[in-house]
Design an enzyme around this catalytic site. Structure first.
Site, mmCIF file in Angstrom:
data_model
loop_
_atom_site.group_PDB
_atom_site.id
_atom_site.type_symbol
_atom_site.label_atom_id
_atom_site.label_comp_id
_atom_site.label_asym_id
_atom_site.label_seq_id
_atom_site.Cartn_x
_atom_site.Cartn_y
_atom_site.Cartn_z
ATOM 1 N N PRO A 2 0.956 -1.234 -0.127
ATOM 2 C CA PRO A 2 -0.114 -0.008 -0.026
ATOM 3 C C PRO A 2 0.976 1.369 0.027
ATOM 4 O O PRO A 2 1.568 1.605 0.760
ATOM 5 C CB PRO A 2 -0.876 -0.033 1.278
ATOM 6 C CG PRO A 2 -0.253 -1.156 2.125
ATOM 7 C CD PRO A 2 0.630 -2.013 1.070
ATOM 8 N N GLU A 3 0.850 1.808 -0.948
ATOM 9 C CA GLU A 3 1.337 3.333 -0.960
ATOM 10 C C GLU A 3 0.007 4.392 -1.244
ATOM 11 O O GLU A 3 -1.096 3.857 -0.992
ATOM 12 C CB GLU A 3 2.427 3.437 -2.384
ATOM 13 C CG GLU A 3 3.510 2.504 -2.311
ATOM 14 C CD GLU A 3 4.537 2.586 -3.389
ATOM 15 O OE1 GLU A 3 4.782 3.633 -3.794
ATOM 16 O OE2 GLU A 3 5.220 1.440 -3.654
#
Length: 291
Positions: A2-3
DNA sequence: ATTCACACCTGGCTGC
DNA sequence: TGCAGCCAGGTGTGAA
């Protein structure tokens, strides 16, 4: 992993499915998931009960849900493998379920924090008098490039001042937030910059192009990740979702560069990998010795 | 003050 | 087939 785009998809899901609801009870199934809550798991659960959740907020990869009445927020970071899910009543517990939050309107499902590697977690913090309502523990996180508050001139000045390399700078959340290893490689490829380029040598124009490419790749990922979003899931599986097929650099070792056909390379770098095109992204010349 | 290496964590994969 | 060891990597911490 997750960015920013993945976290933003989660934020929108929370806004849709959690904001406005009142917590009946919280249950911490793994203490490590609340390790940043220094008062401990029991305190975390006790203080969450009875709170009404306000609008979902985000800066970089951090999310928080404010409780309007008393200025507290629950802060979340997904780490490497964290998920925030709204699960319908009766859904069996996930293997790596760490925190369960039950609402007064239980028929609307419960909020779950599921995290295999437990790098992520939730914690409670006093709200700040800061207009942004930013929890104090993330005051050091810079605005992200999709935030109107992002200051490109200040970012460029910081790059010129630093004695570091461009990929390190992109991953430094105090300079620019929301960028992780995947989107850093993508933006550098689009900008034709080598990951070891010293930031002090970047021109204003190069910084502008780099920021623009970071924005573009994030917006494209957001558009792809947003498609599967209209369900009871707050979504996000920690993967890049549909966007994974659109990556130009990350994970493409030995595959042809989509610009010039040269086989892409992978280099071990800071306990992770950097993917780049050796032709489009030339290594910087060594700095000549001064005397 | 700034920069950097490292610990933290577990499932999936590789290679012997 | 089994198992040891490697790899993924964001962040906080403490050292240089």
């Amino acid at each position: 992993m997750p960015e920013l785009p993945e976290v933003e998809v989660v934020r929108r899901g929370l806004e849709r499915w959690a904001s406005g609801r009142t917590v009946a009870a919280a249950e911490v199934l793994h203490p490590r998931a609340v390790r940043r809550h220094t008062a401990g798991p029991a305190d975390f659960a006790a203080r969450l009960a009875g709170r009404r959740i306000g609008p979902a907020r985000r800066r970089g990869k951090y999310l928080w849900l404010p409780f309007g009445e008393d200025g507290f927020s629950v802060l979340a970071h997904l780490g490497m493998s964290g998920q925030l899910l709204i699960q319908p009543p009766g859904t069996p517990d996930e293997k790596h379920l760490r925190i369960r939050i039950v609402f007064e309107d239980a028929e609307g499902g419960e909020l779950r924090f599921v995290d295999q590697r437990t790098f992520g977690g939730l914690s409670l913090h006093p709200g700040e008098d800061d207009a942004e309502g930013l929890p104090d523990v993330i005051a050091h996180i810079a605005p992200d490039p999709l935030d109107p508050a992002f200051d490109e001139a200040a970012f460029h000045a910081a790059l010129r001042r630093r004695r570091t390399t461009v990929k390190r700078a992109l991953l430094d959340q105090s300079l620019i937030s929301g960028v992780g290893n995947i989107y850093a490689d993508e933006a550098l490829w689009r900008s034709r910059l080598h990951y070891e380029r010293p930031t002090a040598t970047l021109t204003r124009k190069q910084t502008a192009e780099l920021v623009s490419h970071v924005r573009d790749v994030m917006n494209a990922a957001l558009a792809a990740g947003g498609t599967s979003f209209d369900s009871l899931y707050v979504n996000v599986n920690g993967e890049s979702g549909y966007f994974e097929r659109s990556l130009d650099a990350y994970g493409r070792e030995d595959e042809p560069c989509r610009r010039c056909g040269t086989p892409m390379r992978r280099r071990a770098w800071m306990n992770r990998s950097s993917f780049y095109c050796p032709r489009c992204q030339r290594a910087p010349r060594p700095v000549p010795a001064t005397r």
